[in-house]
Scaffold this motif. Structure first.
Motif, PDB file in Angstrom:
ATOM      1  N   ALA A  75       2.993   6.468   0.118  1.00 51.97           N
ATOM      2  CA  ALA A  75       2.371   5.487  -1.019  1.00 51.97           C
ATOM      3  C   ALA A  75       3.281   4.757  -1.949  1.00 51.97           C
ATOM      4  CB  ALA A  75       1.353   6.696  -1.716  1.00 51.97           C
ATOM      5  N   VAL A  76       4.465   5.407  -2.347  1.00 51.67           N
ATOM      6  CA  VAL A  76       5.326   4.747  -3.064  1.00 51.67           C
ATOM      7  C   VAL A  76       5.967   3.717  -2.436  1.00 51.67           C
ATOM      8  CG1 VAL A  76       7.478   5.097  -4.292  1.00 51.67           C
ATOM      9  CG2 VAL A  76       5.930   6.974  -4.327  1.00 51.67           C
ATOM     10  N   VAL A  77       6.345   3.727  -1.214  1.00 49.69           N
ATOM     11  CA  VAL A  77       6.802   2.637  -0.553  1.00 49.69           C
ATOM     12  C   VAL A  77       5.824   1.487  -0.258  1.00 49.69           C
ATOM     13  CG1 VAL A  77       7.653   1.741   1.764  1.00 49.69           C
ATOM     14  CG2 VAL A  77       8.394   4.087   0.858  1.00 49.69           C
ATOM     15  N   SER A  78       4.573   1.814  -0.199  1.00 52.09           N
ATOM     16  CA  SER A  78       3.732   0.826   0.072  1.00 52.09           C
ATOM     17  C   SER A  78       3.321  -0.132  -1.351  1.00 52.09           C
ATOM     18  CB  SER A  78       2.369   1.430   0.542  1.00 52.09           C
ATOM     19  OG  SER A  78       2.236   1.718   1.884  1.00 52.09           O
ATOM     20  N   THR A  79       3.442   0.854  -2.336  1.00 50.25           N
ATOM     21  CA  THR A  79       3.250   0.162  -3.625  1.00 50.25           C
ATOM     22  C   THR A  79       4.206  -0.654  -4.046  1.00 50.25           C
ATOM     23  OG1 THR A  79       2.128   2.144  -4.515  1.00 50.25           O
ATOM     24  CG2 THR A  79       2.849   0.741  -5.686  1.00 50.25           C
ATOM     25  N   GLN A  80       5.606  -0.412  -3.591  1.00 53.16           N
ATOM     26  CA  GLN A  80       6.642  -1.262  -3.955  1.00 53.16           C
ATOM     27  C   GLN A  80       6.673  -2.509  -3.117  1.00 53.16           C
ATOM     28  OE1 GLN A  80       9.919   1.369  -3.404  1.00 53.16           O
ATOM     29  NE2 GLN A  80       9.731   1.900  -5.613  1.00 53.16           N
ATOM     30  N   SER A  81       6.190  -2.473  -1.980  1.00 47.00           N
ATOM     31  CA  SER A  81       6.326  -3.526  -1.060  1.00 47.00           C
ATOM     32  C   SER A  81       5.141  -4.561  -1.226  1.00 47.00           C
ATOM     33  CB  SER A  81       5.864  -2.955   0.548  1.00 47.00           C
ATOM     34  OG  SER A  81       7.116  -2.210   0.828  1.00 47.00           O
ATOM     35  N   THR A  82       4.049  -4.055  -2.040  1.00 45.19           N
ATOM     36  CA  THR A  82       2.932  -5.145  -2.124  1.00 45.19           C
ATOM     37  C   THR A  82       3.295  -6.515  -3.076  1.00 45.19           C
ATOM     38  OG1 THR A  82       2.190  -3.787  -4.051  1.00 45.19           O
ATOM     39  CG2 THR A  82       1.002  -3.462  -2.148  1.00 45.19           C
ATOM     40  N   GLY A  83       4.201  -6.064  -3.841  1.00 41.82           N
ATOM     41  CA  GLY A  83       4.661  -7.374  -4.625  1.00 41.82           C
ATOM     42  C   GLY A  83       6.055  -7.602  -4.512  1.00 41.82           C
ATOM     43  N   ASP A  84       7.019  -6.869  -4.110  1.00 43.33           N
ATOM     44  CA  ASP A  84       8.427  -6.850  -4.048  1.00 43.33           C
ATOM     45  C   ASP A  84       8.929  -7.862  -2.851  1.00 43.33           C
ATOM     46  OD1 ASP A  84       8.529  -5.870  -6.621  1.00 43.33           O
ATOM     47  OD2 ASP A  84       9.333  -3.721  -5.735  1.00 43.33           O
ATOM     48  N   ASP A  85       8.528  -7.508  -1.769  1.00 40.00           N
ATOM     49  CA  ASP A  85       8.914  -8.005  -0.456  1.00 40.00           C
ATOM     50  C   ASP A  85       8.517  -9.570  -0.286  1.00 40.00           C
ATOM     51  OD1 ASP A  85       9.411  -8.498   2.558  1.00 40.00           O
ATOM     52  OD2 ASP A  85       9.892  -6.511   2.320  1.00 40.00           O
TER      53      ASP A  85
ATOM     54  N   LYS B 189      -3.623   7.401 -12.075  1.00 39.93           N
ATOM     55  CA  LYS B 189      -3.094   6.464 -11.347  1.00 39.93           C
ATOM     56  C   LYS B 189      -4.028   5.131 -11.219  1.00 39.93           C
ATOM     57  CE  LYS B 189       0.885   8.243 -10.149  1.00 39.93           C
ATOM     58  NZ  LYS B 189       1.862   7.742 -10.584  1.00 39.93           N
ATOM     59  N   ALA B 190      -5.086   5.232 -11.862  1.00 37.83           N
ATOM     60  CA  ALA B 190      -6.193   4.243 -11.884  1.00 37.83           C
ATOM     61  C   ALA B 190      -5.465   2.866 -12.144  1.00 37.83           C
ATOM     62  CB  ALA B 190      -7.472   4.684 -12.517  1.00 37.83           C
ATOM     63  N   SER B 191      -5.009   3.103 -13.355  1.00 34.39           N
ATOM     64  CA  SER B 191      -4.466   1.836 -14.004  1.00 34.39           C
ATOM     65  C   SER B 191      -3.395   1.154 -12.794  1.00 34.39           C
ATOM     66  CB  SER B 191      -3.788   1.980 -15.399  1.00 34.39           C
ATOM     67  OG  SER B 191      -2.791   2.969 -15.217  1.00 34.39           O
ATOM     68  N   ASP B 192      -2.586   1.909 -12.215  1.00 34.46           N
ATOM     69  CA  ASP B 192      -1.460   1.320 -11.340  1.00 34.46           C
ATOM     70  C   ASP B 192      -2.226   0.853 -10.322  1.00 34.46           C
ATOM     71  OD1 ASP B 192       0.432   2.241 -12.990  1.00 34.46           O
ATOM     72  OD2 ASP B 192       0.546   4.294 -12.214  1.00 34.46           O
ATOM     73  N   LEU B 193      -3.215   1.520  -9.736  1.00 36.24           N
ATOM     74  CA  LEU B 193      -3.982   0.983  -8.600  1.00 36.24           C
ATOM     75  C   LEU B 193      -4.681  -0.510  -8.831  1.00 36.24           C
ATOM     76  CD1 LEU B 193      -5.343   4.365  -7.268  1.00 36.24           C
ATOM     77  CD2 LEU B 193      -3.376   3.109  -6.420  1.00 36.24           C
ATOM     78  N   LEU B 194      -5.315  -0.359 -10.027  1.00 35.60           N
ATOM     79  CA  LEU B 194      -6.002  -1.647 -10.365  1.00 35.60           C
ATOM     80  C   LEU B 194      -4.641  -2.866 -10.691  1.00 35.60           C
ATOM     81  CD1 LEU B 194      -8.450  -0.289 -12.995  1.00 35.60           C
ATOM     82  CD2 LEU B 194      -8.934  -1.495 -10.856  1.00 35.60           C
ATOM     83  N   GLU B 195      -3.681  -2.464 -10.959  1.00 40.17           N
ATOM     84  CA  GLU B 195      -2.657  -3.458 -11.038  1.00 40.17           C
ATOM     85  C   GLU B 195      -2.211  -4.078  -9.786  1.00 40.17           C
ATOM     86  OE1 GLU B 195      -0.534  -6.190 -13.102  1.00 40.17           O
ATOM     87  OE2 GLU B 195      -1.857  -4.668 -14.042  1.00 40.17           O
TER      88      GLU B 195
ATOM     89  N   THR C 142      -6.843  -9.509   2.846  1.00 39.96           N
ATOM     90  CA  THR C 142      -6.542  -8.328   3.224  1.00 39.96           C
ATOM     91  C   THR C 142      -6.732  -7.187   2.102  1.00 39.96           C
ATOM     92  OG1 THR C 142      -4.735  -8.822   4.787  1.00 39.96           O
ATOM     93  CG2 THR C 142      -4.703  -6.528   4.210  1.00 39.96           C
ATOM     94  N   SER C 143      -6.402  -7.699   0.873  1.00 38.46           N
ATOM     95  CA  SER C 143      -6.764  -7.101  -0.341  1.00 38.46           C
ATOM     96  C   SER C 143      -8.494  -6.925  -0.524  1.00 38.46           C
ATOM     97  CB  SER C 143      -6.352  -7.884  -1.557  1.00 38.46           C
ATOM     98  OG  SER C 143      -6.669  -6.804  -2.542  1.00 38.46           O
ATOM     99  N   LEU C 144      -9.023  -8.089  -0.243  1.00 38.31           N
ATOM    100  CA  LEU C 144     -10.541  -8.292  -0.469  1.00 38.31           C
ATOM    101  C   LEU C 144     -11.070  -7.393   0.789  1.00 38.31           C
ATOM    102  CD1 LEU C 144     -12.781  -9.826  -1.763  1.00 38.31           C
ATOM    103  CD2 LEU C 144     -12.518 -11.563  -0.069  1.00 38.31           C
ATOM    104  N   ARG C 145     -10.649  -7.345   1.889  1.00 38.16           N
ATOM    105  CA  ARG C 145     -11.470  -6.774   3.026  1.00 38.16           C
ATOM    106  C   ARG C 145     -11.098  -5.427   2.929  1.00 38.16           C
ATOM    107  NH1 ARG C 145      -9.573  -9.145   8.149  1.00 38.16           N
ATOM    108  NH2 ARG C 145     -11.024  -7.566   9.158  1.00 38.16           N
ATOM    109  N   PHE C 146      -9.810  -4.761   2.734  1.00 35.06           N
ATOM    110  CA  PHE C 146      -9.291  -3.360   2.852  1.00 35.06           C
ATOM    111  C   PHE C 146      -9.195  -2.547   1.532  1.00 35.06           C
ATOM    112  CE2 PHE C 146      -8.306  -5.724   6.662  1.00 35.06           C
ATOM    113  CZ  PHE C 146      -8.751  -4.805   7.746  1.00 35.06           C
ATOM    114  N   TYR C 147      -8.252  -3.279   0.742  1.00 39.05           N
ATOM    115  CA  TYR C 147      -7.936  -2.346  -0.645  1.00 39.05           C
ATOM    116  C   TYR C 147      -9.273  -2.405  -1.525  1.00 39.05           C
ATOM    117  CZ  TYR C 147      -5.247  -0.872  -4.327  1.00 39.05           C
ATOM    118  OH  TYR C 147      -4.625  -0.141  -5.510  1.00 39.05           O
TER     119      TYR C 147
END
Length: 523
Positions: free
Chosen positions: A1-11, A36-42, A58-63
């Motif tokens: 989850a941490v890796v995914s979180t970092q990859s969403t904006g950094d890569d 963690k709600a605020s982090d997930l909303l961000e 993808t965010s609209l359909r899945f996340y």
């Protein structure tokens, strides 16, 4: 989850960001820390703002569905996710960020089902609190089903929805639900209204209409009537709120259309009596006219108003509304239902009323592909009467209307009707003794011929109408608008280069006279 979180904006690679957003939607069920709600909303906000449309979708359909269900299971959805989406929509509209506005409107459309699930959750008895399916991969569409979101059967869902609608109407909602509807009334709806009032691109109003219609479809008419409608009705005098209110609230369900008819009739009278700017009203009728069942209501309202009209101002408003209908409604419906109203106005004794219908007949000519003979006949009647009676305002309106629709018409209409009629008007201009009137028409004809030169022209049309018309226009410019003489001369040279006259002795003015003068003889 941490890796995914970092990859969403950094890569930097969009495929990595897209994959990270999708993976995070799969593991979100394993996040048990409510803080963690605020982090997930961000992360949701970041992915919706992503420069890649693939990441956004993808965010609209899945996340979005996965996060919404996670928040619903913790009774946090409305005040966190839905509130954030509304605030971001308002920010994007006020900053005129078209791209962000579009994605947030999409997101809010999808979110109606999550609003419903959040409202129904307290009413569902003996159902698991964690109402998520474990996989949001290819079954993401399942998360748009309240039964899946709440992990309840269809019968439980039907019972809860029925109880909710009844309680909304009777205003007897349980406290846990009422606190949510109160928040929607006091915070969400005012924010939505502010979004509508802040719109600069009026084409977005149709998206807000769809959003309200989606609420009625998903959550229900009772909810919209009791919770959403009062907030819009309070601001219905606003030019942007009026069309959204009518099309998104009153026109969606059959039960409300009788009220729509009465509301539009009263509003039309109000605009006429108070001499208000008519654009909001014309836009409202235009938006509504795209639904055939509603078009009959609009025509009924206009016919009633026309029968009761006692002054040219009201008739002029009706003509402007008809113009909006001609732009938007189905062409066949226009000819069947709107044209009879325009014909009555076109035969009104007041020249102002007659003139206000010219643009509508020109638009009907363009949209019907010239197939309706009566439209041409009415326009010819306008030309004949304006020439013989020297009705200057009508002549100017005819030229402007023809210039507007000319590039949009098919070549047959251009060749057989519009260009010859403009030539007719041009030859009559030289007979006008009032220099101010003659200058007005000359200036408008220059714009008309600029539009003509952008159209397809046959050699016959060039020889018999365009060249003679430009020669007559050149004479007019020399006498009343000398600063435009060079412009017309250049247009004439351009046209002359495209055709070869049969003989040097053949005088275009003779051809012009034989072709165009016939129009007056027939009249």
């Amino acid at each position: 989850a941490v890796v995914s979180t970092q990859s969403t904006g950094d890569d930097k690679d969009e495929s990595v960001r897209e994959c990270a957003v999708k993976n995070l939607s799969l593991v979100i069920t394993r996040i048990y820390n409510e803080h963690k709600a605020s982090d997930l909303l961000e992360i949701l906000k970041s992915s919706l703002h992503d420069s890649s449309s693939k990441v956004q979708q993808t965010s609209l359909r899945f996340y979005l569905p996965a996060l919404s269900c996670w928040l619903i299971s913790r009774d946090q959805y409305l005040h966190t996710c839905y509130n954030m989406l509304l605030q971001q929509l308002l920010t994007s509209i006020q900053s005129t960020s078209t791209r962000h506005t579009a994605i947030y409107l999409q997101t809010l459309n999808v979110s109606s089902v999550f609003v419903l699930a959040g409202l129904l959750k307290p009413l569902v008895q003996d159902s698991p609190r964690d109402g998520m399916t474990e996989s949001a991969d290819e079954s993401h569409l399942g998360l748009l089903d309240p039964c899946v979101i709440l992990s309840i059967s269809k019968s439980q869902y039907t019972s809860a929805l029925s109880s909710f609608n009844t309680s909304v109407v009777q205003q007897s909602l349980p406290e846990t639900v009422r606190s949510q509807t109160d928040w929607l009334t006091s915070t969400a709806v005012p924010c939505l209204v502010q979004c509508i009032k802040s719109v600069k691109d009026k084409s977005l109003l149709a998206d807000f209409t769809k959003l309200l219609a989606q609420m009625q479809t998903v959550i229900g008419r009772s909810f919209v009537q009791q919770v959403v409608r009062p907030g819009l009705l309070e601001h219905v005098t606003d030019a942007r709120v009026l069309p959204v209110y009518c099309a998104g609230i009153l026109a969606v369900n059959e039960e409300d259309r009788a009220e729509l008819k009465e509301f539009l009739g009263n509003t039309l009278n109000q605009y006429a009596q108070q001499y208000l700017q008519v654009e909001p009203l014309t836009e409202t009728f235009a938006e509504l006219s795209q639904t055939r069942a509603v078009l009959h209501i609009l025509v009924n309202v206009l016919n009633t108003a026309l029968r009761e009209a006692t002054n040219p101002h009201m008739k002029g408003i009706i003509a402007k509304i008809c113009k909006g209908l001609c732009d938007c409604a189905d062409p066949q419906d226009i000819v069947t239902h709107v044209m009879p109203i325009l014909t009555r106005l076109a035969n009104d004794p007041d020249v102002f009323v007659q003139t206000s219908t010219v643009i509508s007949f020109a638009v009907m000519l363009q949209r019907s592909s010239g197939s309706v003979t009566s439209i041409r006949e009415q326009l010819d009647k306008f030309i004949s009467e304006s020439v013989s009676a020297d009705v200057h305002v009508m002549m100017c309106e005819l030229i402007e209307s023809f210039t507007l629709v000319l590039p949009l018409c098919n070549p047959d209409i251009q060749r057989d009707f519009l260009i010859p009629r403009l030539a007719t008007i041009g030859v009559s201009n030289s007979a006008i003794t009032n220099k101010t009137k003659r200058r007005d028409i000359t200036e408008r004809l220059i714009l008309a011929y600029k539009a003509i030169l952008c159209c397809y022209m046959t050699s016959d049309t060039i020889e018999h109408y365009i060249v003679p018309g430009l020669q007559a226009l050149l004479t007019d410019t020399q006498e009343v608008v000398p600063d435009k003489q060079q412009t017309v001369d250049l247009m004439l040279r351009e046209v002359m280069s495209k055709t070869t006259m049969a003989s040097k002795d053949q005088r275009p003015s003779n051809v012009f006279g034989s072709k165009v003068s016939g129009f007056f003889k027939k009249k």
